[in-house]
Each structure stands twice: as C-alpha cells, then as structure tokens.
Enzyme design. Structure first.
Site, PDB file in Angstrom:
ATOM      1  N   ARG A 153      -1.037  -8.761  13.079  1.00 40.11           N
ATOM      2  CA  ARG A 153      -1.577  -7.687  12.215  1.00 40.11           C
ATOM      3  C   ARG A 153      -2.413  -8.283  11.093  1.00 40.11           C
ATOM      4  O   ARG A 153      -3.443  -7.730  10.710  1.00 40.11           O
ATOM      5  CB  ARG A 153      -0.428  -6.839  11.646  1.00 40.11           C
ATOM      6  CG  ARG A 153       0.187  -5.904  12.692  1.00 40.11           C
ATOM      7  CD  ARG A 153       1.590  -5.447  12.323  1.00 40.11           C
ATOM      8  NE  ARG A 153       1.666  -4.785  11.044  1.00 40.11           N
ATOM      9  CZ  ARG A 153       2.790  -4.625  10.340  1.00 40.11           C
ATOM     10  NH1 ARG A 153       3.940  -5.067  10.818  1.00 40.11           N
ATOM     11  NH2 ARG A 153       2.763  -4.018   9.185  1.00 40.11           N
ATOM     12  N   ARG A 186      -9.902   1.436   8.779  1.00 37.38           N
ATOM     13  CA  ARG A 186      -9.501   0.065   9.096  1.00 37.38           C
ATOM     14  C   ARG A 186     -10.562  -0.698   9.849  1.00 37.38           C
ATOM     15  O   ARG A 186     -10.340  -1.837  10.229  1.00 37.38           O
ATOM     16  CB  ARG A 186      -8.252   0.111   9.971  1.00 37.38           C
ATOM     17  CG  ARG A 186      -6.966  -0.003   9.195  1.00 37.38           C
ATOM     18  CD  ARG A 186      -5.866   0.219  10.179  1.00 37.38           C
ATOM     19  NE  ARG A 186      -4.787  -0.695  10.016  1.00 37.38           N
ATOM     20  CZ  ARG A 186      -3.642  -0.366   9.418  1.00 37.38           C
ATOM     21  NH1 ARG A 186      -3.467   0.804   8.884  1.00 37.38           N
ATOM     22  NH2 ARG A 186      -2.677  -1.228   9.360  1.00 37.38           N
ATOM     23  N   ARG A 221      11.932  -5.342   5.292  1.00 37.84           N
ATOM     24  CA  ARG A 221      11.628  -3.929   5.020  1.00 37.84           C
ATOM     25  C   ARG A 221      12.529  -3.010   5.837  1.00 37.84           C
ATOM     26  O   ARG A 221      12.845  -3.267   6.985  1.00 37.84           O
ATOM     27  CB  ARG A 221      10.173  -3.615   5.390  1.00 37.84           C
ATOM     28  CG  ARG A 221       9.897  -2.102   5.313  1.00 37.84           C
ATOM     29  CD  ARG A 221       8.455  -1.754   5.286  1.00 37.84           C
ATOM     30  NE  ARG A 221       7.721  -2.209   6.455  1.00 37.84           N
ATOM     31  CZ  ARG A 221       6.398  -2.144   6.554  1.00 37.84           C
ATOM     32  NH1 ARG A 221       5.681  -1.654   5.559  1.00 37.84           N
ATOM     33  NH2 ARG A 221       5.794  -2.591   7.635  1.00 37.84           N
ATOM     34  N   LYS A 276       0.839  -1.212   0.000  1.00 33.54           N
ATOM     35  CA  LYS A 276       0.000   0.000   0.000  1.00 33.54           C
ATOM     36  C   LYS A 276       0.867   1.252   0.000  1.00 33.54           C
ATOM     37  O   LYS A 276       0.674   2.165  -0.795  1.00 33.54           O
ATOM     38  CB  LYS A 276      -0.916   0.053   1.243  1.00 33.54           C
ATOM     39  CG  LYS A 276      -1.893  -1.077   1.379  1.00 33.54           C
ATOM     40  CD  LYS A 276      -2.788  -0.888   2.586  1.00 33.54           C
ATOM     41  CE  LYS A 276      -2.059  -0.890   3.910  1.00 33.54           C
ATOM     42  NZ  LYS A 276      -1.396  -2.158   4.267  1.00 33.54           N
ATOM     43  N   ARG A 296      11.116  -1.352  11.375  1.00 36.25           N
ATOM     44  CA  ARG A 296       9.964  -1.090  12.242  1.00 36.25           C
ATOM     45  C   ARG A 296       9.842  -2.179  13.305  1.00 36.25           C
ATOM     46  O   ARG A 296      10.001  -3.358  13.009  1.00 36.25           O
ATOM     47  CB  ARG A 296       8.682  -1.026  11.403  1.00 36.25           C
ATOM     48  CG  ARG A 296       8.425   0.350  10.850  1.00 36.25           C
ATOM     49  CD  ARG A 296       7.296   0.405   9.876  1.00 36.25           C
ATOM     50  NE  ARG A 296       6.077  -0.279  10.284  1.00 36.25           N
ATOM     51  CZ  ARG A 296       4.971  -0.308   9.546  1.00 36.25           C
ATOM     52  NH1 ARG A 296       4.940   0.328   8.384  1.00 36.25           N
ATOM     53  NH2 ARG A 296       3.906  -0.957   9.950  1.00 36.25           N
TER      54      ARG A 296
HETATM   55  P1  AP5 Z   1       4.797  -1.516   1.918  1.00 32.19           P
HETATM   56  O1  AP5 Z   1       4.503  -0.722   0.695  1.00 32.19           O
HETATM   57  O2  AP5 Z   1       5.478  -0.842   3.073  1.00 32.19           O
HETATM   58  O3  AP5 Z   1       3.452  -2.277   2.392  1.00 32.19           O
HETATM   59  P2  AP5 Z   1       2.196  -1.733   3.201  1.00 32.19           P
HETATM   60  O4  AP5 Z   1       1.018  -2.437   2.644  1.00 32.19           O
HETATM   61  O5  AP5 Z   1       2.173  -0.245   3.234  1.00 32.19           O
HETATM   62  O6  AP5 Z   1       2.569  -2.357   4.620  1.00 32.19           O
HETATM   63  P3  AP5 Z   1       2.429  -1.771   6.096  1.00 32.19           P
HETATM   64  O7  AP5 Z   1       3.112  -2.796   6.965  1.00 32.19           O
HETATM   65  O8  AP5 Z   1       2.949  -0.367   6.196  1.00 32.19           O
HETATM   66  O9  AP5 Z   1       0.923  -1.803   6.309  1.00 32.19           O
HETATM   67  P4  AP5 Z   1       0.184  -1.829   7.646  1.00 32.19           P
HETATM   68  O10 AP5 Z   1      -1.172  -1.529   7.217  1.00 32.19           O
HETATM   69  O11 AP5 Z   1       0.332  -3.043   8.466  1.00 32.19           O
HETATM   70  O12 AP5 Z   1       0.989  -0.766   8.523  1.00 32.19           O
HETATM   71  P5  AP5 Z   1       0.637   0.691   9.011  1.00 32.19           P
HETATM   72  O13 AP5 Z   1       1.893   1.478   9.055  1.00 32.19           O
HETATM   73  O14 AP5 Z   1      -0.519   1.225   8.221  1.00 32.19           O
HETATM   74  O15 AP5 Z   1       5.650  -2.804   1.476  1.00 32.19           O
HETATM   75  C1  AP5 Z   1       6.091  -3.722   2.447  1.00 32.19           C
HETATM   76  C2  AP5 Z   1       7.489  -4.253   2.070  1.00 32.19           C
HETATM   77  O16 AP5 Z   1       7.381  -5.055   0.897  1.00 32.19           O
HETATM   78  C3  AP5 Z   1       8.504  -3.146   1.734  1.00 32.19           C
HETATM   79  O17 AP5 Z   1       9.784  -3.580   2.124  1.00 32.19           O
HETATM   80  C4  AP5 Z   1       8.421  -3.032   0.189  1.00 32.19           C
HETATM   81  O18 AP5 Z   1       9.637  -2.583  -0.364  1.00 32.19           O
HETATM   82  C5  AP5 Z   1       8.120  -4.492  -0.173  1.00 32.19           C
HETATM   83  N1  AP5 Z   1       7.292  -4.670  -1.357  1.00 32.19           N
HETATM   84  C6  AP5 Z   1       6.175  -3.974  -1.707  1.00 32.19           C
HETATM   85  N2  AP5 Z   1       5.654  -4.454  -2.854  1.00 32.19           N
HETATM   86  C7  AP5 Z   1       6.463  -5.483  -3.228  1.00 32.19           C
HETATM   87  C8  AP5 Z   1       6.455  -6.386  -4.338  1.00 32.19           C
HETATM   88  N3  AP5 Z   1       5.519  -6.337  -5.275  1.00 32.19           N
HETATM   89  N4  AP5 Z   1       7.425  -7.327  -4.395  1.00 32.19           N
HETATM   90  C9  AP5 Z   1       8.391  -7.402  -3.441  1.00 32.19           C
HETATM   91  N5  AP5 Z   1       8.458  -6.573  -2.388  1.00 32.19           N
HETATM   92  C10 AP5 Z   1       7.499  -5.628  -2.274  1.00 32.19           C
HETATM   93  O19 AP5 Z   1       0.108   0.439  10.474  1.00 32.19           O
HETATM   94  C11 AP5 Z   1       0.972   0.066  11.522  1.00 32.19           C
HETATM   95  C12 AP5 Z   1       0.195   0.072  12.834  1.00 32.19           C
HETATM   96  O20 AP5 Z   1      -0.304   1.402  13.116  1.00 32.19           O
HETATM   97  C13 AP5 Z   1      -1.054  -0.819  12.870  1.00 32.19           C
HETATM   98  O21 AP5 Z   1      -0.733  -2.155  13.214  1.00 32.19           O
HETATM   99  C14 AP5 Z   1      -1.888  -0.118  13.948  1.00 32.19           C
HETATM  100  O22 AP5 Z   1      -1.428  -0.440  15.239  1.00 32.19           O
HETATM  101  C15 AP5 Z   1      -1.608   1.361  13.684  1.00 32.19           C
HETATM  102  N6  AP5 Z   1      -2.570   1.968  12.756  1.00 32.19           N
HETATM  103  C16 AP5 Z   1      -2.305   2.500  11.517  1.00 32.19           C
HETATM  104  N7  AP5 Z   1      -3.423   2.974  10.948  1.00 32.19           N
HETATM  105  C17 AP5 Z   1      -4.432   2.738  11.856  1.00 32.19           C
HETATM  106  C18 AP5 Z   1      -5.831   2.986  11.834  1.00 32.19           C
HETATM  107  N8  AP5 Z   1      -6.433   3.551  10.781  1.00 32.19           N
HETATM  108  N9  AP5 Z   1      -6.550   2.611  12.924  1.00 32.19           N
HETATM  109  C19 AP5 Z   1      -5.967   2.035  13.996  1.00 32.19           C
HETATM  110  N10 AP5 Z   1      -4.644   1.758  14.073  1.00 32.19           N
HETATM  111  C20 AP5 Z   1      -3.889   2.118  13.002  1.00 32.19           C
END
Ligand code: AP5
Length: 230
Positions: free
Chosen positions: A173, A90, A129, A15, A162
């Site tokens: 997660r 979410r 990552r 994402k 992270r």
């Molecule tokens: P990346 O692009 O970073 O993936 P992503 O989908 O953004 O993953 P996240 O882990 O950031 O999503 P998340 O939703 O769990 O975390 P968030 O920060 O929102 O890619 C991942 C890796 O793969 C990278 O190394 C990239 O280079 C690689 N990659 C990508 N595409 C690839 C491909 N095609 N092939 C190979 N490699 C690839 O949330 C974290 C925490 O914050 C949550 O657990 C929660 O506690 C809190 N939080 C955030 N938002 C909310 C909300 N709205 N409500 C409540 N809590 C929240």
C-alpha cells in the site's frame, strides 16, 4: 457555507483519525472510500466482490467502481454544507473526476490537509490498529486503546483487525501511495490549497494541531464551526 476538505497522506498517517475529529467539530459528513468499500465487501455486493481482491493485495480498486460510489455520495443533500474526503482521490484520473463532479455541483475545494509521516512508523501503527466495522471508529492497542478490550467505546460493537494491515500488504500500500497517489498532491499545491499536518505527533496532540491549522482558516473565511471550540 461549510468547508470542502480532502485529507491526504500515506496509509496509517492518521487521515481517518483526523477526518472523524474534524467532521465532528465542523458537523460535516466524512466520506471515507476505504470504509465504503469495506461495507460493500461485507454486504457481498457486486462492487464488494470485485473490490475485495484488490484491497486484499493492497492495490487500488479500479476507478470505475470507486468514482461512482463517491459521486453518488457527494450528490446527497447532507454534503451541500461541506464534506471531508478521506482516501479519495488517489490517482490522477480520480482527481480529474472530482474536479468534474464538483464543477457540476457548482462548488470548489477549500483545503487539502496533507498528513506527513515516516513510512516506517506506519508499519508498526497499522499492525496495532483495531477498527469498528459498525461505526468506523479507529483505535490503536498501544497509542489509543479502547476502554474495554476489543469493544468500541462509541457503539459497543466488537472491534476487528483489518485484513490489509498485515506487514507485507502495508508495504505494498505504501508503494502504491508513492507511485500513484503522492504525485497528485502537486495539482493541489499549484492551486494553493495544501496545509501540512504532522503525522508523527502523539495522538493526544491531534486535536490541538487541528485547531492550529483550521482555526485561522475559519477566521479568515468566516466559516462558522458550530459549538466546536475552534
Ligand atoms: P488511521 O487514522 O486509521 O490512518 P489512515 O491514514 O486513515 O490509514 P488507512 O490505513 O485507513 O489509510 P489507507 O489510505 O491505506 O486505507 P483506506 O481504508 O483508505 O491511523 C492508523 C493507526 O495509527 C490507528 O491505529 C490510529 O489509532 C493510529 N494513529 C493515528 N495517528 C497516530 C499518532 N499520531 N500516533 C500514534 N498512533 C496514531 O484504503 C484501504 C484500501 O481500500 C486501499 O488499499 C484500496 O484497495 C481501497 N481504496 C480506498 N480508497 C480508494 C480509492 N479512492 N481508489 C481505489 N482504491 C481505494
């Protein structure tokens, strides 16, 4: 007029990688709730202190902390020409809050880009990552490494891993995503807003996929993509 987009999908689906790319192409702000919360944690704010324990466990941070942050961000002037929401909403309560906020702003969502990926792939990806705490750039030691080891190509800051990318937290997660987040996709399917993206294609093919999915949509709606090449 710009586009108002949600990027939807499980942890590690790509994402953030897509959101940054699309934000650059369309010149619209990317609102990543995870980055906003990590910033609160690193500044030791009241929100950050409360959010940290949930994030470390891989659970959702309580709605009352997250919704206020997003609402304040969406109401800033730079969002008037469109935005990308990455990681929000979410759960059902957040989806309803988003409808209320956009209704009050007199605007509507245009697209929900749903990134589909096999959960087993993401466990490996997330363990590799690296993330820039200064500018939010995302890297992968195997699939998309920085030019200089552990240093951000874009701003020169030192990259970090992270704390919630450990395997047991990633699995938690993924469960939270299945239980609380995936069900709300139905709302957007019923509104005809969802387009699928393949989270398992090689990383270097993502720009072409973005072009394929967004290009026809931009033509249809007449939305201009400034100097994007789309
Ligand atoms: P990346 O692009 O970073 O993936 P992503 O989908 O953004 O993953 P996240 O882990 O950031 O999503 P998340 O939703 O769990 O975390 P968030 O920060 O929102 O890619 C991942 C890796 O793969 C990278 O190394 C990239 O280079 C690689 N990659 C990508 N595409 C690839 C491909 N095609 N092939 C190979 N490699 C690839 O949330 C974290 C925490 O914050 C949550 O657990 C929660 O506690 C809190 N939080 C955030 N938002 C909310 C909300 N709205 N409500 C409540 N809590 C929240």
């Amino acid at each position: 007029m710009g586009l108002r987009i949600i990027i939807f999908g499980p942890p590690g689906s790509g994402k953030g990688t897509r959101a940054r790319l699309i934000g650059r192409l369309l010149k619209i702000p990317v609102i990543t709730t995870g980055d906003m919360l990590r910033d609160e944690v690193s500044r030791g704010t009241e929100i950050g202190l409360k959010a940290k324990e949930y994030m470390d466990r891989g659970e959702l941070v309580p709605d009352e902390l997250v919704i206020g942050l997003v609402e304040e961000r969406l109401r800033r002037p730079d969002c008037s020409g469109g935005f990308i929401l990455d990681g929000f909403p979410r759960n059902l309560n957040q989806a309803e809050a988003l409808d209320r906020i956009l209704g009050e702003m007199g605007v509507k969502l245009d697209l929900v880009l749903n990134v589909v990926v096999d959960p087993e792939i993401v466990v490996e990806r997330l363990s590799l990552r690296r993330w820039c705490p200064k500018c939010g750039a995302i890297y992968n030691l195997k699939y998309d490494p920085p030019k200089v080891d552990e240093i951000c190509d874009e701003c020169g800051a030192r990259l970090i891993q992270r704390s919630d990318d450990r395997e047991e937290v990633v699995r938690r997660r993924l469960r939270v995503y299945e239980e609380q987040t995936r069900p709300i996709l139905q709302l957007y399917l019923e509104r005809g807003l969802v387009r699928e993206m393949r989270g398992d294609i090689p990383i270097e093919e993502i720009p072409r996929e973005v072009e394929e999915v967004l290009g026809p949509y931009l033509k249809e709606t007449g939305v201009k993509a400034p100097k994007s090449g789309i």
